[in-house]
Motif scaffolding. Structure first.
Motif, short mmCIF file in Angstrom:
data_model
loop_
_atom_site.label_atom_id
_atom_site.label_comp_id
_atom_site.label_asym_id
_atom_site.label_seq_id
_atom_site.Cartn_x
_atom_site.Cartn_y
_atom_site.Cartn_z
N UNK A 186 -25.77 19.98 25.97
CA UNK A 186 -24.80 18.96 25.55
C UNK A 186 -25.41 17.56 25.57
N UNK A 187 -26.47 17.39 26.39
CA UNK A 187 -26.96 16.03 26.66
C UNK A 187 -27.90 15.46 25.61
N UNK A 188 -28.72 16.34 25.02
CA UNK A 188 -29.87 15.80 24.28
C UNK A 188 -29.64 15.57 22.80
N UNK A 189 -30.31 14.54 22.29
CA UNK A 189 -30.36 14.27 20.86
C UNK A 189 -31.81 13.95 20.53
N UNK A 190 -32.12 13.89 19.25
CA UNK A 190 -33.50 13.60 18.83
C UNK A 190 -33.60 12.16 18.32
N UNK A 191 -34.79 11.61 18.41
CA UNK A 191 -34.98 10.25 17.90
C UNK A 191 -36.36 9.72 18.25
N UNK A 192 -36.67 8.57 17.69
CA UNK A 192 -37.96 7.94 17.98
C UNK A 192 -37.80 6.43 18.03
N UNK A 193 -38.62 5.82 18.86
CA UNK A 193 -38.68 4.36 18.91
C UNK A 193 -40.13 3.95 18.90
N UNK A 194 -40.42 2.75 18.47
CA UNK A 194 -41.81 2.29 18.46
C UNK A 194 -41.86 0.80 18.79
N UNK A 195 -42.98 0.41 19.36
CA UNK A 195 -43.16 -0.99 19.75
C UNK A 195 -44.60 -1.39 19.44
N UNK A 196 -44.77 -2.53 18.81
CA UNK A 196 -46.13 -3.06 18.61
C UNK A 196 -46.31 -4.19 19.59
N UNK A 197 -47.36 -4.09 20.42
CA UNK A 197 -47.62 -5.15 21.39
C UNK A 197 -49.02 -5.72 21.14
N UNK A 198 -49.15 -6.98 21.46
CA UNK A 198 -50.40 -7.67 21.14
C UNK A 198 -50.69 -8.73 22.20
N UNK A 199 -51.89 -9.29 22.13
CA UNK A 199 -52.21 -10.38 23.06
C UNK A 199 -51.39 -11.61 22.66
N UNK A 200 -50.75 -12.23 23.63
CA UNK A 200 -49.92 -13.41 23.32
C UNK A 200 -50.83 -14.62 23.22
N UNK A 201 -51.11 -15.05 22.01
CA UNK A 201 -52.07 -16.15 21.87
C UNK A 201 -51.50 -17.50 22.30
N UNK A 214 -34.39 3.88 24.89
CA UNK A 214 -34.37 2.43 25.15
C UNK A 214 -34.69 1.64 23.88
N UNK A 215 -35.79 1.96 23.15
CA UNK A 215 -36.01 1.19 21.92
C UNK A 215 -34.91 1.38 20.88
N UNK A 216 -34.31 2.58 20.82
CA UNK A 216 -33.21 2.76 19.86
C UNK A 216 -32.05 1.84 20.25
N UNK A 217 -31.72 1.81 21.55
CA UNK A 217 -30.61 0.97 22.01
C UNK A 217 -30.91 -0.51 21.75
N UNK A 218 -32.16 -0.91 21.93
CA UNK A 218 -32.54 -2.31 21.71
C UNK A 218 -32.37 -2.69 20.23
N UNK A 219 -32.99 -1.92 19.35
CA UNK A 219 -32.96 -2.32 17.93
C UNK A 219 -31.55 -2.20 17.37
N UNK A 220 -30.87 -1.10 17.70
CA UNK A 220 -29.52 -0.92 17.20
C UNK A 220 -28.59 -2.00 17.75
N UNK A 221 -28.84 -2.39 19.01
CA UNK A 221 -28.05 -3.46 19.63
C UNK A 221 -28.20 -4.77 18.87
N UNK A 222 -29.42 -5.05 18.42
CA UNK A 222 -29.66 -6.27 17.64
C UNK A 222 -28.98 -6.14 16.28
N UNK A 223 -29.15 -4.98 15.64
CA UNK A 223 -28.55 -4.80 14.31
C UNK A 223 -27.03 -4.91 14.34
N UNK A 224 -26.43 -4.46 15.43
CA UNK A 224 -24.97 -4.49 15.52
C UNK A 224 -24.45 -5.79 16.11
N UNK A 225 -25.36 -6.73 16.40
CA UNK A 225 -24.95 -8.04 16.89
C UNK A 225 -24.59 -8.05 18.38
#
Ligand code: ACO
Length: 336
Positions: free
Chosen positions: A161-176, A294-305
Motif C-alpha cells: 500500500x505504501x510504495x509508488x514509483x518516481x525519480x528526482x534529480x539534482x545538479x550541484x556545482x561549486x558555488x563561485x 524529497x526532490x519530487x516534493x520540492x519541485x512539485x511544491x514550487x510548481x504548486x506555489x
C-alpha cells in the motif's frame, strides 16, 4: 567553514513520475483493504507506478533532463553522476551508468550507484559535497530513482500500500560566489536493525557444494518497528540538523520530509512547531517514492506555489539500513 573547502551551489532540481495512477480503491481488487484503512494510517490516497517496460532508468533520465535544463550546466560539463537507487532494473550496469549513456555525456566521467534506500538523495548530496568541497569534481549530477512497485509483494497488504514509483534529480556545482547552499548536512545509519526493511537477491550455490537457503526477492518490512524507530529517532536528529545550521527552527522556511507516512511527517512537524504551510506533503498522491520523494516534493511544491524560492528548507529522510539523513539547504531562485 574551512577556507580550503569549496562551497556547493544547488543549480537545478527536477523530477518525473509515471502516468499510471493506482488508487486505494484499485488495491481492494488485490486484497482485503479499504481506502479508509490506508488513508487513516498513512495519508496515502493514490500512487503512480510504472507500466510495461518503463523503469527507473526512464524516470531518472527525465528527472535528470529537467534538473539539467534548470541548471544551465551543459551535459558535457558534468564531471560525475551519482545515482541513489534501491530498486534499479539491473544491479549492473549501474543506474548511473545508464543515465550517463542516456544523456549522451561525451566524457569518460565516473558514474556509480549508492544504496541508502529512502535516505539516498541526502546521502548522495553528502558524497557530492565531499567531492566538490575537495575540488575533485565541479559539476555533479545526482539522480534518485526507484521503481519499488516491481519489488513489493503485491500480496502483502501491509507493505504494498505504501510504495509508488518516481525519480528526482539534482545538479550541484561549486558555488563561485562563495555562498554555500548547505547550511548543515548529516547522515547516519544503524546496521543492527537492518532486518526492519530488507530485500534479498536470490541465488543458488555452486552445485558442487551444500545448497544455501532459498530466498525471495521481495521487499520485507516490519512496518510497526520502522514506525517506532523513526518517531523516536528523527525528532532529536532534526533538532541537531537545525542547531548545526546556525538558524533556529523558526527561521527555516520549510520542512520537506521524506514522504513515508503522513503520521511520521506530523510527528516531525509537531517537534518543529511548524504550521501546515511550512510543511510540504504530497504523499496523498504519490505514496512513498523512496529516495525520489524529497526532490519530487520540492519541485512539485514550487510548481504548486507552496514553496517560494529564495528561502531555506530542512530536508529529512530515513530508509532501509536503517539509514537516515537531514540537511538545511538554501533554495535559490530558479533552481526548479
Ligand atoms: N488493509 C487492512 N488491514 C491491514 C492492512 C491493509 N492494507 N495492512 C495490515 N492490516 C491489518 C493487519 O493484518 C493487522 O491485523 P491484525 O491486528 O488482525 O493482525 C492490523 O491491520 C494492524 O497491522 P499493522 O501492520 O500493525 O498496522 P500499522 O498500524 O502498524 O500500520 C503501516 C501499518 C501503515 C505499514 C505502518 O506500520 C507504517 O506506516 N510504518 C512505517 C513504514 C515506513 O515508513 N516505511 C518506510 C520504508 S522506507 C524504505 O527505505 C523502504
Amino acid at each position: 567553514m574551512n577556507k580550503n573547502v569549496k562551497p556547493l551551489r544547488i543549480a537545478g532540481v527536477g523530477y518525473c513520475v509515471p502516468d499510471t495512477v493506482i488508487t486505494n480503491d484499485d488495491l481492494t481488487k488485490l486484497y482485503d483493504t479499504s481506502d479508509e484503512w490506508i488513508f487513516t494510517r498513512t495519508g496515502i490516497k493514490e500512487r503512480r507506478i510504472v507500466s510495461g517496460n518503463e523503469n527507473a532508468v526512464d524516470l531518472g533520465l527525465k528527472a535528470a533532463q529537467n534538473a539539467l535544463g534548470k541548471s544551465n550546466i551543459k551535459v558535457e560539463d558534468i564531471d560525475c553522476v551519482i545515482a541513489a537507487s534501491s530498486a534499479p532494473p539491473q544491479l549492473y550496469p549501474s543506474l548511473a551508468c545508464q543515465i550517463q549513456a542516456g544523456l549522451d555525456i561525451p566524457n569518460h566521467i565516473p558514474a556509480f550507484d549508492m544504496t541508502a534506500a529512502c535516505s539516498g538523495l541526502i546521502y548522495a548530496l553528502q558524497v557530492a559535497r565531499g567531492f566538490i568541497g575537495s575540488g575533485l569534481y565541479k559539476n555533479i549530477l545526482l539522480v534518485a530513482a526507484d521503481n519499488n512497485s516491481r519489488l513489493v509483494d503485491w500480496e502483502d497488504r501491509g507493505t504494498s500500500i505504501l510504495f509508488g514509483d518516481g525519480a528526482g534529480a539534482m545538479v550541484v556545482t561549486e558555488a563561485e560566489d562563495g555562498i554555500d547552499d548547505i547550511l548543515s548536512l548529516d547522515i547516519k545509519s544503524d546496521g543492527k536493525i537492518g532486518q526492519y526493511i530488507y530485500m534479498n537477491l536470490p541465488g543458488k550455490n555452486c552445485p558442487l557444494v551444500e545448497p544455501c537457503d532459498e530466498v525471495d526477492a521481495k521487499i520485507h518490512m516490519a512496518g510497526r518497528d520502522v514506525y517506532k524507530f523513526v518517531v523516536t529517532t528523527l525528532p532529536d536528529f532534526i533538532d541537531e540538523c537545525v542547531k548545526n545550521s546556525g538558524l533556529t527552527a523558526e527561521e527555516i522556511d520549510y520542512l520537506i520530509p521524506h514522504q513515508a507516512n503522513q503520521r511520521i511527517i506530523e510527528a516531525m512537524q509537531s517537534r518543529l512547531k511548524y504550521s501546515d504551510e511550512k510543511v510540504i506533503s504530497n504523499i496523498k498522491y504519490y505514496g512513498n517514492t523512496s529516495a525520489a520523494s524529497i526532490p519530487i516534493a520540492l519541485v512539485e511544491g514550487v510548481q504548486k506555489g507552496k514553496i517560494k524560492l529564495g528561502s531555506t528548507a530542512l530536508l529529512c529522510g530515513f530508509g532501509a539500513g536503517m539509514t537516515w539523513g537531514g540537511a538545511v539547504l538554501r533554495l535559490r531562485e530558479g533552481i526548479c
